[in-house]
Design an enzyme around this catalytic site. Structure first.
Site, PDB file in Angstrom:
ATOM      1  N   LYS A   1       0.866  -1.183   0.000  1.00 57.32           N
ATOM      2  CA  LYS A   1       0.000   0.000   0.000  1.00 57.32           C
ATOM      3  C   LYS A   1       0.895   1.223   0.000  1.00 57.32           C
ATOM      4  CE  LYS A   1      -3.415   2.410   2.924  1.00 57.32           C
ATOM      5  NZ  LYS A   1      -4.454   2.747   1.974  1.00 57.32           N
TER       6      LYS A   1
ATOM      7  N   THR B   1      -2.547   6.853   0.019  1.00 59.27           N
ATOM      8  CA  THR B   1      -3.727   6.943   0.848  1.00 59.27           C
ATOM      9  C   THR B   1      -4.540   8.136   0.366  1.00 59.27           C
ATOM     10  OG1 THR B   1      -4.569   7.042   3.120  1.00 59.27           O
ATOM     11  CG2 THR B   1      -2.581   8.316   2.638  1.00 59.27           C
TER      12      THR B   1
ATOM     13  N   GLU C   1      -3.354   0.879  -3.636  1.00 62.32           N
ATOM     14  CA  GLU C   1      -3.990   0.656  -2.324  1.00 62.32           C
ATOM     15  C   GLU C   1      -4.083  -0.836  -2.002  1.00 62.32           C
ATOM     16  OE1 GLU C   1      -5.492   2.650   0.017  1.00 62.32           O
ATOM     17  OE2 GLU C   1      -5.970   4.562  -0.901  1.00 62.32           O
TER      18      GLU C   1
END
Ligand SMILES: CC(=O)Nc1cc[nH]c(=O)n1
Length: 114
Positions: free
Chosen positions: A32, A35, A85
């Site tokens: 990931k 954000t 993500e």
């Protein structure tokens, strides 16, 4: 000794970005790397090094460098955002709508784990 105390001061003044605990493993694995946040978290700036912590426990589990912060419209979210993500696009849009029900303007924060 001055160096040590300055480093200690710097640590005490570093910002923290919080994530839901369920994202910790993906962040630590480097899976990931972005954000998506609302305006309240658009203050992060490229080049900053910040602590990363779980929202639920406040447990800090590392530091990340902020690589970029840029606007993105909810309707423009695409497969690349989903991959960054580490989820499907449907999962990503569902997550964002759960966190920010009415939002149209997001802030994409790209980061790398240090
Ligand atoms: C705590 C929190 O807001 N966490 C979020 C929100 C959006 N995206 C994300 O990865 N983490």
């Amino acid at each position: 000794m001055l160096g040590f105390s300055f480093t200690y001061w710097l640590e005490g003044n570093m910002q923290t970005i919080t994530f839901f605990q369920r994202f910790e493993a993906d962040i630590l694995a480097g899976k990931k790397t972005i954000t998506l946040r609302d305006k309240s978290e658009s203050h992060f700036e490229a080049g900053q090094i910040v602590h990363v912590a779980n929202l639920e426990t406040s447990h800090s589990y590392g530091q990340v460098e902020i690589l970029s912060v840029a606007w993105v419209k909810f309707d423009d979210l695409n497969q690349l955002h989903a991959e960054q993500e580490n989820m499907t696009l449907v999962e990503l849009k569902t997550l964002i709508r759960e966190i920010y029900p009415e939002i149209e303007q997001l802030y994409q924060i790209n980061f790398k784990l240090l």
